[in-house]
Design an enzyme around this catalytic site. Structure first.
Site: not given
Length: 253
Positions: A147, A160, A162-164
């Site tokens: 993203s 979100y 951090a995950s992407k």
């Protein structure tokens, strides 16, 4: 790349698409099938409906229920696909989740773990599950969906983002590790895209986001799916370790 221009670019290839039940995953599965791929549509729900539409349009494929954050679930899918097809040529890791309470002071341990479990661990398990079949075949393409939130700061996207961001870093590492063995790993980073993930966004906010996008229009699931199909195809054989934003020039500002 429209479905017409993409026709034939994935002929004979077996492509696994996660998140295929809706949104970008569904569009990717349909576009890959239109490009000639045998599509393995996987999701926690609605994957059978996507497969039905693919078959009705003259495409080929199969559907599996998959919890992308669960190793055993991945093992079942990969073993089943290898039994039916004998190979996995490509993986599109599209599935992901968001939260409306994703800020530093509002995010919970449970919410943090859930978002990273699906978005980051899911991509990790997917790559780990398909890498050996790809190595055995001597080639493979992996596209992970991140993203623009993994590239620039955005409000209310703590876990979100951090995950992407993790997906981007992880993909680059795997791309380098397996480059000499003909495995290509790339990332597509959508901006604000017209899918159900937008939730109950107000018209005013939607208008503001659109106005802030240099192209003046928001992307569609098909826009992102076309980029993924390109990266899964032979047209991208010399591209690896790259992050391609599909964001209407948002991150170019």
């Amino acid at each position: 790349m429209s479905s017409e221009r993409a026709a034939g670019t994935l002929d004979g290839r077996t492509i696994v698409v996660t998140g295929a039940g809706s949104g970008i995953g569904k569009a990717t599965a349909q576009l890959a099938a239109a490009a000639g791929a045998y599509v393995v549509a996987v999701d926690i729900k609605n994957q059978d409906g996507t497969l039905s539409e693919i078959l009705s349009a003259g495409g080929q494929g199969e559907a599996w229920t998959l919890d992308i954050s669960d190793r055993d679930s991945w093992s079942s899918v990969v073993e089943g696909v290898l039994a039916s097809r004998g190979k996995i040529d490509g993986l599109a890791n599209v599935a992901g989740i968001v939260s409306d309470a994703d800020a530093l002071t509002t995010q919970t341990d449970e919410g943090w773990n859930k978002i990273l479990g699906v978005n980051l661990r899911g991509a990790f398990l997917g790559m780990q599950s398909v890498i050996q079949p790809m190595l055995d075949a001597g080639a493979g393409k992996i596209v992970n969906v991140a993203s623009t939130a993994g590239l620039i700061g955005m409000p209310n996207t703590l876990a979100y983002s951090a995950s992407k961001g993790g997906v981007i870093a992880m993909s680059r590492q795997v791309a380098i590790e397996y480059a000499a063995r003909n495995i290509r790993v790339n990332v597509v980073a959508p901006g604000v895209t017209q899918t159900a993930m937008l939730g109950d966004i107000t018209e005013d906010l939607l208008s503001a986001v659109t106005a802030a996008t240099p192209t003046g229009v928001l992307g569609t699931a098909e826009d992102v799916g076309n980029a993924i199909v390109f990266l899964l195809s032979p047209l991208s054989d010399q591209i690896s370790g790259q992050v391609i934003p599909v964001d209407g020039a948002w991150t170019a500002q």
